[in-house]
Design an enzyme around this catalytic site. Sequence first.
Site, PDB file in Angstrom:
ATOM      1  N   HIS A 274       0.834  -1.210   0.000  1.00  0.00           N
ATOM      2  CA  HIS A 274       0.000   0.000   0.000  1.00  0.00           C
ATOM      3  C   HIS A 274       0.867   1.257   0.000  1.00  0.00           C
ATOM      4  O   HIS A 274       0.694   2.152  -0.849  1.00  0.00           O
ATOM      5  CB  HIS A 274      -0.901  -0.026   1.238  1.00  0.00           C
ATOM      6  CG  HIS A 274      -1.763   1.183   1.403  1.00  0.00           C
ATOM      7  ND1 HIS A 274      -3.091   1.212   1.038  1.00  0.00           N
ATOM      8  CD2 HIS A 274      -1.500   2.420   1.918  1.00  0.00           C
ATOM      9  CE1 HIS A 274      -3.597   2.403   1.301  1.00  0.00           C
ATOM     10  NE2 HIS A 274      -2.649   3.153   1.853  1.00  0.00           N
ATOM     11  N   GLU A 275       1.804   1.328   0.926  1.00  0.00           N
ATOM     12  CA  GLU A 275       2.639   2.527   1.029  1.00  0.00           C
ATOM     13  C   GLU A 275       3.568   2.670  -0.176  1.00  0.00           C
ATOM     14  O   GLU A 275       3.919   3.780  -0.571  1.00  0.00           O
ATOM     15  CB  GLU A 275       3.434   2.519   2.326  1.00  0.00           C
ATOM     16  CG  GLU A 275       2.597   2.455   3.598  1.00  0.00           C
ATOM     17  CD  GLU A 275       1.536   3.548   3.707  1.00  0.00           C
ATOM     18  OE1 GLU A 275       1.666   4.586   3.040  1.00  0.00           O
ATOM     19  OE2 GLU A 275       0.562   3.359   4.466  1.00  0.00           O
ATOM     20  N   HIS A 278       1.841   4.748  -2.739  1.00  0.00           N
ATOM     21  CA  HIS A 278       2.010   6.179  -2.481  1.00  0.00           C
ATOM     22  C   HIS A 278       3.392   6.647  -2.946  1.00  0.00           C
ATOM     23  O   HIS A 278       3.532   7.698  -3.585  1.00  0.00           O
ATOM     24  CB  HIS A 278       1.884   6.461  -0.980  1.00  0.00           C
ATOM     25  CG  HIS A 278       0.493   6.444  -0.452  1.00  0.00           C
ATOM     26  ND1 HIS A 278      -0.508   7.260  -0.934  1.00  0.00           N
ATOM     27  CD2 HIS A 278      -0.066   5.717   0.564  1.00  0.00           C
ATOM     28  CE1 HIS A 278      -1.626   7.036  -0.248  1.00  0.00           C
ATOM     29  NE2 HIS A 278      -1.383   6.110   0.664  1.00  0.00           N
ATOM     30  N   GLU A 304      -4.663   7.940  -2.700  1.00  0.00           N
ATOM     31  CA  GLU A 304      -5.171   6.654  -2.223  1.00  0.00           C
ATOM     32  C   GLU A 304      -5.522   5.722  -3.373  1.00  0.00           C
ATOM     33  O   GLU A 304      -5.481   4.499  -3.225  1.00  0.00           O
ATOM     34  CB  GLU A 304      -6.379   6.869  -1.307  1.00  0.00           C
ATOM     35  CG  GLU A 304      -6.048   7.529   0.016  1.00  0.00           C
ATOM     36  CD  GLU A 304      -5.031   6.753   0.845  1.00  0.00           C
ATOM     37  OE1 GLU A 304      -4.954   5.518   0.705  1.00  0.00           O
ATOM     38  OE2 GLU A 304      -4.310   7.386   1.633  1.00  0.00           O
TER      39      GLU A 304
END
Length: 510
Positions: A274-275, A278, A304
């Site tokens: 997930h990160e 980003h 997101e």
Amino acid sequence: MGNSKGKHDVKKLGKKFRKLERKLWNYEYLMKVTQFDGATIAPEHGAAARGEALAALSGAHHALLTSDSSRALVHDLAKAVARGNVTGQLADEVRVLARDQREASAIPTKEEEAWTRLTCEADAVWHKAKLANDWASFEPYVDRIVETAKRHAGYLDSSKDPYDVLLDQYERGLTSKAFDAFCNQVRATVVPLVHAIVEHGRQPNASFFAARVPAALQEQISFDLIDLMGIDRADTALAFTEHPFSEGFAAGDARIATHIYEDNLISNVYSVIHEAGHAAYELGVDPAYSYTCLAGGTSMGIHESQSRFFENIIGRSRPFMGPLLEVLRRRVPAVFGSVSEDDLYRAVNIAQPSLIRIEADELTYPLHIMIRYEIERLLFSGEATAADIPGLWADLTKSYLGIEVPDDAHGCLQDTHWSGGDFGYFPTYALGSAYGAQYVSAMVADGVDLGAACAAGDLTPVRDWLERKIWRWGRSKDAPELIELACGAPFNATYYCDYLAKKFGALYAL
């Protein structure tokens, strides 16, 4: 002659403008470094000193951005843009910084400093409160932050609902009315699916994820996953924190912070993926935007959409199970040597109501966002205060997810956002998931074989599409324009609802 002088004047103004942007960026960089340090390696007793330093930096940044000379410079360049004498990237920079300046000018510098001091202190209290399951110690900060945020929203636009003003800060053009409509559409798809799975679905075995995996080994897995996402290790650093997050510092510098539980490997695996989404976005912004106001992501919803695209649409897809299992078998062969790709796919896609948002499955995740959204609306309408939050949280969790909240650490203390004053942020998580589903359709139309890229463990075609359509534009385009540019049509939540219905209907044979 006059035209030549005019061009000279515009060129001179442009140089002064770029110098201003560089100074502002310097302050922003120093604040990010300080905040990242505070959330990762800084000692507990350093919070007060860090708050003073951050208040001074934010005050200096605010004073520079809103000074008479800065406003005069931006005003003169904005007139040149209107006349057509400034075009291209510089015109975009002037437009975006002018908006930043208008919004910052609405908040007095002293209040900006006080806000930074308050949220820094609140963040330190929240970290201790979560570990101690102590809502009472954090509660007063929530009320103070909400009242301050309401006042700031009034400064920005007193004609609007304060909460709508805050929503717009995170996602331009978003209103509570629009998000209510989105929630209604998603709820109509998700709730029946969740009920059907609870009543008729057969849950797969996922006991292998409960095996103890030491922190040092999970750190190696984290770096393997960063490699798999296509991020150059020389462009990032890995840190550890209570609540996973990431931060883009500059071109070639995006940091990832994760949290490792030795008895819950899957938590770290998907936090890192997930990160990494980003980080990939921040690293993919056009280098020409470096040190300007166009650097970084354009909105939290778009941000997101990148993280949740990597986490779910790639990271939890059936084709990606081969490359992911290869990493897990290499690092933890005793546990994953006998696990098949199908076993792993079913396990990482278990749909089951749970307490913790960041560990929620893809299907029930938007319900977690609706819980937070409803509480925020009540706080900003004056219908609730911080003292009501634990009870509201328990009631809404029971209503939406059908489960009991055992304590505040697993309820209203689980997220860091409110300690930082980020009211209005949570809706962007759900929107980001929905944006990502719409990207898939556009990628397919553009000839990208998403499944083949995932199966090969080489995401280059996917990254190239995202870089062209989303990443490179930085802050030069707002979310609605960017979605239409990437997908050829405005945002439509139907793509997301159809994606969830098809995926989980097949997984659970509904």
